[in-house]
Motif scaffolding. Structure first.
Motif, PDB file in Angstrom:
ATOM      1  N   ALA A  54      29.288 -12.248  71.122  1.00  0.00           N
ATOM      2  CA  ALA A  54      29.605 -10.771  70.528  1.00  0.00           C
ATOM      3  C   ALA A  54      30.178 -11.053  69.076  1.00  0.00           C
ATOM      4  CB  ALA A  54      31.121 -10.353  71.324  1.00  0.00           C
ATOM      5  N   ASP A  55      30.379 -12.466  68.661  1.00  0.00           N
ATOM      6  CA  ASP A  55      30.925 -12.890  67.460  1.00  0.00           C
ATOM      7  C   ASP A  55      29.822 -12.676  66.437  1.00  0.00           C
ATOM      8  OD1 ASP A  55      33.665 -12.698  68.051  1.00  0.00           O
ATOM      9  OD2 ASP A  55      33.280 -15.128  68.209  1.00  0.00           O
ATOM     10  N   VAL A  56      28.380 -12.982  66.994  1.00  0.00           N
ATOM     11  CA  VAL A  56      27.260 -13.105  66.186  1.00  0.00           C
ATOM     12  C   VAL A  56      26.816 -11.682  65.684  1.00  0.00           C
ATOM     13  CG1 VAL A  56      24.703 -13.457  66.489  1.00  0.00           C
ATOM     14  CG2 VAL A  56      26.348 -15.018  67.707  1.00  0.00           C
ATOM     15  N   PRO A  59      31.284  -7.755  62.644  1.00  0.00           N
ATOM     16  CA  PRO A  59      31.662  -7.567  61.402  1.00  0.00           C
ATOM     17  C   PRO A  59      31.665  -8.821  60.666  1.00  0.00           C
ATOM     18  CG  PRO A  59      33.781  -6.962  62.340  1.00  0.00           C
ATOM     19  CD  PRO A  59      32.458  -7.013  63.439  1.00  0.00           C
ATOM     20  N   GLY A  60      31.032  -9.104  59.420  1.00  0.00           N
ATOM     21  CA  GLY A  60      31.189 -10.152  58.486  1.00  0.00           C
ATOM     22  C   GLY A  60      30.202 -11.372  59.060  1.00  0.00           C
ATOM     23  N   GLY A  63      23.268 -12.165  57.486  1.00  0.00           N
ATOM     24  CA  GLY A  63      22.898 -12.729  56.336  1.00  0.00           C
ATOM     25  C   GLY A  63      23.503 -11.798  55.114  1.00  0.00           C
ATOM     26  N   GLY A  64      24.525 -10.933  55.259  1.00  0.00           N
ATOM     27  CA  GLY A  64      25.053 -10.179  54.347  1.00  0.00           C
ATOM     28  C   GLY A  64      25.841 -10.882  53.122  1.00  0.00           C
ATOM     29  N   THR A  65      25.883 -10.649  52.041  1.00  0.00           N
ATOM     30  CA  THR A  65      26.760 -11.030  51.226  1.00  0.00           C
ATOM     31  C   THR A  65      28.326 -11.035  51.201  1.00  0.00           C
ATOM     32  OG1 THR A  65      26.600  -9.115  49.606  1.00  0.00           O
ATOM     33  CG2 THR A  65      24.867 -10.732  49.294  1.00  0.00           C
ATOM     34  N   ALA A  66      28.896 -12.037  51.150  1.00  0.00           N
ATOM     35  CA  ALA A  66      30.258 -12.060  51.235  1.00  0.00           C
ATOM     36  C   ALA A  66      30.987 -11.728  50.229  1.00  0.00           C
ATOM     37  CB  ALA A  66      30.866 -13.278  51.751  1.00  0.00           C
ATOM     38  N   GLU A  67      32.215 -11.211  50.150  1.00  0.00           N
ATOM     39  CA  GLU A  67      33.107 -10.929  49.077  1.00  0.00           C
ATOM     40  C   GLU A  67      33.433 -12.152  48.196  1.00  0.00           C
ATOM     41  OE1 GLU A  67      35.078  -8.312  47.193  1.00  0.00           O
ATOM     42  OE2 GLU A  67      33.219  -7.130  48.277  1.00  0.00           O
ATOM     43  N   PRO A  68      33.509 -12.406  47.009  1.00  0.00           N
ATOM     44  CA  PRO A  68      33.753 -13.544  46.382  1.00  0.00           C
ATOM     45  C   PRO A  68      35.379 -13.942  46.677  1.00  0.00           C
ATOM     46  CG  PRO A  68      33.348 -11.760  44.720  1.00  0.00           C
ATOM     47  CD  PRO A  68      33.125 -11.284  45.984  1.00  0.00           C
ATOM     48  N   ALA A  69      35.603 -15.268  46.826  1.00  0.00           N
ATOM     49  CA  ALA A  69      36.902 -15.494  46.931  1.00  0.00           C
ATOM     50  C   ALA A  69      37.752 -15.366  45.862  1.00  0.00           C
ATOM     51  CB  ALA A  69      36.955 -16.921  47.446  1.00  0.00           C
ATOM     52  N   VAL A  70      37.277 -15.217  44.470  1.00  0.00           N
ATOM     53  CA  VAL A  70      38.086 -15.039  43.501  1.00  0.00           C
ATOM     54  C   VAL A  70      37.828 -13.733  42.809  1.00  0.00           C
ATOM     55  CG1 VAL A  70      38.071 -17.537  42.887  1.00  0.00           C
ATOM     56  CG2 VAL A  70      36.391 -16.028  42.124  1.00  0.00           C
TER      57      VAL A  70
END
Length: 99
Positions: A54-56, A59-60, A63-70
């Motif tokens: 189910a984790d596959v 959300p998150g 191949g979606g772009t992730a939020e930058p950590a900074v």
């Protein structure tokens, strides 16, 4: 009876074995014999795959772009601040000719 040395299996191998067990065309014992692992291990990997499948699709993932950590705005502000400091110090560094 000599014990077999401990083996470390890659995640890809574990997934392959678990998928073979999930297909259901062979018993767990047959899958274990095919891949030369213990049937309890096949059952464990199958349960892990079913539990984490189910984790596959959650959300998150993918191949979606992730939020930058900074924070980019704060970094641009800091760059501007350091540029001003460098310009000021560059002017202060030039030698004085009033002696």
């Amino acid at each position: 009876m000599s014990r077999r040395p401990r083996r470390n299996h890659t995640p890809a191998f574990k997934a392959k074995v678990a998928l073979a067990a999930i297909k259901g065309d062979r018993t767990v014992v047959q899958v274990a014999e095919q891949f030369d692992v213990h049937p309890n291990q096949v059952t464990s990997w199958k349960a892990q795959l079913e539990g984490g499948a189910a984790d596959v699709f959650g959300p998150g993932s993918g191949g979606g772009t992730a939020e930058p950590a900074v924070d980019v705005k704060s970094l641009h502000a800091k760059i501007g601040e350091l540029t001003l400091e460098n310009d000021f110090l560059e002017g202060a560094r030039s030698p004085r000719r009033d002696c």
